[in-house]
Motif scaffolding. Structure first.
Motif, short mmCIF file in Angstrom:
data_model
loop_
_atom_site.label_atom_id
_atom_site.label_comp_id
_atom_site.label_asym_id
_atom_site.label_seq_id
_atom_site.Cartn_x
_atom_site.Cartn_y
_atom_site.Cartn_z
N CYS A 90 0.89 -1.36 0.02
CA CYS A 90 0.07 0.03 0.17
C CYS A 90 0.90 1.28 0.01
O CYS A 90 2.07 1.29 0.70
CB CYS A 90 -0.83 -0.08 1.25
N ASN A 91 0.56 2.37 -0.80
CA ASN A 91 1.34 3.33 -0.91
C ASN A 91 1.03 4.22 0.32
O ASN A 91 1.97 5.09 0.91
CB ASN A 91 1.10 4.25 -2.31
N THR A 92 -0.09 4.19 0.93
CA THR A 92 -0.65 5.05 1.87
C THR A 92 0.17 4.62 3.22
O THR A 92 0.96 5.39 3.83
CB THR A 92 -1.82 5.04 2.30
N TRP A 93 0.09 3.31 3.68
CA TRP A 93 0.78 2.82 4.92
C TRP A 93 1.88 1.85 4.68
O TRP A 93 2.70 1.72 5.73
CB TRP A 93 -0.29 2.11 5.68
N GLY A 94 2.11 1.54 3.51
CA GLY A 94 3.38 0.33 3.13
C GLY A 94 3.17 -0.99 3.63
O GLY A 94 3.85 -1.75 3.63
N HIS A 95 1.78 -1.23 4.12
CA HIS A 95 1.36 -2.69 4.17
C HIS A 95 1.54 -3.48 3.24
O HIS A 95 0.98 -3.17 1.79
CB HIS A 95 0.14 -2.67 5.10
N LEU A 96 1.77 -4.87 3.35
CA LEU A 96 2.01 -5.67 2.22
C LEU A 96 0.58 -6.43 1.86
O LEU A 96 -0.19 -6.56 2.85
CB LEU A 96 3.05 -6.83 2.54
N GLY A 97 0.40 -6.71 0.60
CA GLY A 97 -0.77 -7.45 0.39
C GLY A 97 -1.87 -6.90 -0.35
O GLY A 97 -2.73 -7.52 -0.54
N HIS A 98 -1.83 -5.72 -0.41
CA HIS A 98 -2.89 -4.73 -0.89
C HIS A 98 -2.64 -3.46 -1.44
O HIS A 98 -1.25 -3.19 -1.12
CB HIS A 98 -3.97 -4.41 -0.02
N ASN A 99 -3.00 -2.78 -2.41
CA ASN A 99 -2.72 -1.38 -2.50
C ASN A 99 -3.41 -0.33 -2.13
O ASN A 99 -4.12 -0.72 -1.54
CB ASN A 99 -2.64 -1.44 -4.65
N SER A 100 -3.17 1.06 -2.67
CA SER A 100 -3.74 1.94 -1.98
C SER A 100 -5.30 1.94 -2.43
O SER A 100 -6.08 2.68 -1.36
CB SER A 100 -3.25 3.28 -2.38
N ARG A 101 -5.88 1.47 -3.26
CA ARG A 101 -7.16 1.41 -3.88
C ARG A 101 -7.93 0.57 -2.82
O ARG A 101 -9.23 0.77 -2.38
CB ARG A 101 -7.38 1.16 -5.07
N SER A 102 -7.49 -0.66 -2.43
CA SER A 102 -8.25 -1.52 -1.68
C SER A 102 -7.77 -1.33 -0.31
O SER A 102 -8.07 -2.18 0.66
CB SER A 102 -7.94 -2.80 -2.09
N CYS A 103 -7.13 -0.11 0.35
CA CYS A 103 -6.81 -0.01 1.62
C CYS A 103 -7.92 0.35 2.30
O CYS A 103 -8.65 1.04 2.08
CB CYS A 103 -5.69 0.97 1.67
#
Length: 110
Positions: A90-103
């Motif tokens: 995720c670009n917002t938080w940097g969590h693995l497994g998803h992107n910023s759209r599905s955050c």
């Protein structure tokens, strides 16, 4: 002239095309190519083939080259092997497994 764009540009500027053409493609050189007399081969029964050539056996290749572009043969670093193929983050938080759209997390405050 092999390039039509170059030919058009030379004609528009009223330049001599001979100055921009290789000697190989000029007509007097092409005519010289065919000046040499080429004699036909005699009948196959009259050929003089050395014995070391006539007795030599030519075998087909041991393997066939596969079709298509050759595959890359590079050694992958250990890190690349351990991580797997693609790791989305995720670009917002940097969590693995998803992107910023599905955050599902709240957007960061700026």
């Amino acid at each position: 002239m092999s390039c039509p764009q170059a030919w058009t540009a030379i004609k528009k500027k009223n330049l001599m095309a001979d100055n921009y053409c290789s000697e190989v493609f000029k007509s007097h050189i092409v005519v010289k190519t065919y000046d040499v007399v080429v004699d036909p081969l005699p009948d196959e029964s009259e050929w003089k083939i050395p014995t070391y050539i006539s007795e030599d056996v030519v075998l087909q290749p041991r393997y066939k080259r596969p079709l298509g572009r050759p595959k890359k043969k590079r050694d992958k670093p250990l890190v690349e092997l351990l991580l797997g193929k693609h790791r989305h983050a995720c670009n917002t938080w940097g969590h693995l497994g998803h992107n910023s759209r599905s955050c599902n997390n709240e957007p960061r405050k700026k």
